[in-house]
Design an enzyme around this catalytic site. Structure first.
Site, PDB file in Angstrom:
ATOM      1  CB  ILE A  61      -0.992   0.187   1.339  1.00 12.49           C
ATOM      2  CG1 ILE A  61      -0.253   0.039   2.353  1.00 12.49           C
ATOM      3  CG2 ILE A  61      -2.464  -1.027   0.904  1.00 12.49           C
ATOM      4  CD1 ILE A  61      -1.107   0.224   3.475  1.00 12.49           C
ATOM      5  CB  THR A 131      -5.079   0.445  18.344  1.00 10.38           C
ATOM      6  OG1 THR A 131      -4.476   0.160  19.757  1.00 10.38           O
ATOM      7  CG2 THR A 131      -3.423   2.094  17.878  1.00 10.38           C
ATOM      8  CG  ASP A 132      -6.520  -0.121  23.265  1.00 10.61           C
ATOM      9  OD1 ASP A 132      -5.678  -0.223  22.149  1.00 10.61           O
ATOM     10  OD2 ASP A 132      -6.718  -0.754  24.330  1.00 10.61           O
ATOM     11  CD  GLU A 133      -1.080  -0.902  21.252  1.00 18.91           C
ATOM     12  OE1 GLU A 133       0.312   0.495  21.219  1.00 18.91           O
ATOM     13  OE2 GLU A 133      -1.215  -1.621  21.480  1.00 18.91           O
ATOM     14  CE1 TYR A 157       0.048  -0.377  15.525  1.00 19.97           C
ATOM     15  CE2 TYR A 157       0.053  -0.523  18.092  1.00 19.97           C
ATOM     16  CZ  TYR A 157      -0.861  -0.592  16.778  1.00 19.97           C
ATOM     17  OH  TYR A 157      -1.966  -1.135  16.150  1.00 19.97           O
ATOM     18  CE  LYS A 161      -3.806   1.267  13.168  1.00 18.38           C
ATOM     19  NZ  LYS A 161      -3.961   0.739  12.062  1.00 18.38           N
ATOM     20  CG  ASN A 187      -7.972  -7.920  18.244  1.00 24.37           C
ATOM     21  OD1 ASN A 187      -8.629  -8.576  17.219  1.00 24.37           O
ATOM     22  ND2 ASN A 187      -7.860  -7.083  19.518  1.00 24.37           N
ATOM     23  N   GLY A 290       9.553   3.992  27.112  1.00 33.33           N
ATOM     24  CA  GLY A 290       7.788   4.676  26.992  1.00 33.33           C
ATOM     25  C   GLY A 290       7.036   3.832  27.331  1.00 33.33           C
TER      26      GLY A 290
END
Ligand code: NAD
Ligand code: TYD
Length: 351
Positions: A61, A131-133, A157, A161, A187, A290
């Protein structure tokens, strides 16, 4: 027949979503768009690869030309976008790979979809899996991430996102593109690459190798069975409100050390070992840089508005997960040895 692109369909969550859609919607043509990085494995989709409503396209992509080409070729009605670099530890050593795929790659897809749909958005949908992150980290105080929580990503990451989420909203707000986003917690389940905590522990326990616990193992994650995430994706893709965001979570918080101890117990039972044997493999190692202390997501909106709820308890999900890895040890051997990457060559070289 509707044509739906599922990006990242050869990965962990993507393969569950492809399987669900191919089997549940014979009236859809499902096109799996995947670059087959180290995390992509077509063996994950053996059971659906010959179905008439399934196609695979090897597409990176980050390659705008190739992305435009497949949009021109298939003219998809919908995109469910899961392709991503997904491992926090890798993002700490190589953030640029995350910027390329997660930010630039997402923008290529958004741009191509908008070019195709801009004269008529009717019946079209771009669904971005996040993601919830992106929300950052919580204290151990009982608070939760809500859809309205301010974005405060810490790792490369989660920053990549978060950036991709912003671009998705920007395409909705600027061009009126029909987008929807969901942010899910950690997950677990079958076909999970064994660099992530749960499959890594299972793999190490079966080989009697040390289980590396970062720091003191006090970090908290909210675990959701992957099939319950796939069911939520199905619901949000079909019924979610355009321009909206939905949190998805298991309401299932575990400190890493408690989770690992539980997994050790389950593995001892499955392997016929005396209880306590696998726990001896636990090894505390230097903490992740972190390292986010706690994630916990409130998915009340998804439950109230779309009627979603998890179908299994953690104990049931974990049992199913361990059973799958024990019955598919060859899969673990293939992905840890790199052999799975030859599967694509064999399957597609003469097509
Ligand atoms: P994964 O790493 O198992 O799979 C990623 C897939 O994307 C692989 O098949 C890989 O080949 C493909 N891919 C990577 N770079 C690509 C590129 N440049 N072009 C095309 N394909 C590419 O990831 P996963 O755990 O299945 O996660 C899927 C999505 O869900 C990601 O967007 C991730 O951020 C999100 N998510 C994951 C979790 C989790 O716990 N795993 C939780 C919430 C959200
Ligand atoms: P991981 O599965 O990498 O997911 P994420 O970082 O996206 O939450 O890690 C889950 C938790 O387990 C996280 O707090 C880091 C920790 N962890 C370990 O303690 N040891 C390990 O070997 C790994 C991979 C993770």
């Amino acid at each position: 027949m509707k044509t739906i692109f599922i990006t990242g369909g050869a990965g962990f969550i993507g393969s569950h979503v492809v399987r669900l859609f191919v089997n549940k919607y014979p009236e859809y043509l499902i096109v799996n768009i995947d670059a087959l990085t180290y995390a992509g494995n077509l063996e994950n989709l053996k059971d659906v690869e010959n179905k008439p409503n399934y196609r695979f396209e090897k597409v990176d992509i980050t390659d705008a030309g190739r992305v435009n080409q497949v949009f021109e070729q298939y003219k998809p009605d919908g995109v469910i976008h899961l392709a991503a670099e997904s491992h926090v530890d890798r993002s700490i050593t190589d953030p640029f790979a995350f910027i390329r795929t997660n930010v630039f790659g997402t923008c290529n897809l958004l741009f191509a979809a908008n070019q195709l749909w801009q004269n008529n958005y009717e019946g079209k949908r771009f669904y971005h899996i996040s993601t919830d992150e992106v929300y950052g980290a919580l204290e151990k105080d009982g608070s939760y991430f809500y859809e309205t929580t301010r974005y405060q990503p810490h790792s490369p990451y989660s920053a990549s996102k978060a950036s991709s989420d912003h671009f998705v909203r920007a395409f909705h707000d600027t061009y009126g593109m029909p987008t929807v986003i969901s942010n899910c917690s950690n997950n677990y389940g079958s076909h999970h690459f064994p660099e992530k905590l749960i499959p890594l522990c299972i793999n190490n326990i079966r080989h009697n190798k040390p289980i590396p616990v970062y720091g003191k193992g006090e970090n908290v994650r909210d675990w959701l069975f992957v099939d319950d995430h796939a069911a939520a994706i199905d619901l949000i893709f079909h019924k979610g409100k355009i321009g909206d965001t939905y949190n998805i979570g298991g309401n299932n918080e575990w400190t890493n050390i408690d989770l690992i101890r539980l997994l050790c117990k389950v593995m001892d039972r499955k392997l016929g070992r005396e209880e306590g044997t696998s726990e001896k493999l636990i090894t505390f190692v230097t903490d992740r840089k972190g390292h986010d202390l706690r994630y916990a997501i409130c998915s009340k909106k998804l439950q109230d508005e779309l009627g979603w709820k998890p179908s299994v308890t953690f104990e049931q999900g974990l049992e199913k997960t361990v059973d799958w890895y024990m019955a598919n040890q060859q899969w673990l051997d293939n992905v840890t040895s790199g052999n799975y990457q030859q599967y694509y060559e064999k399957m597609y070289s003469n097509r």
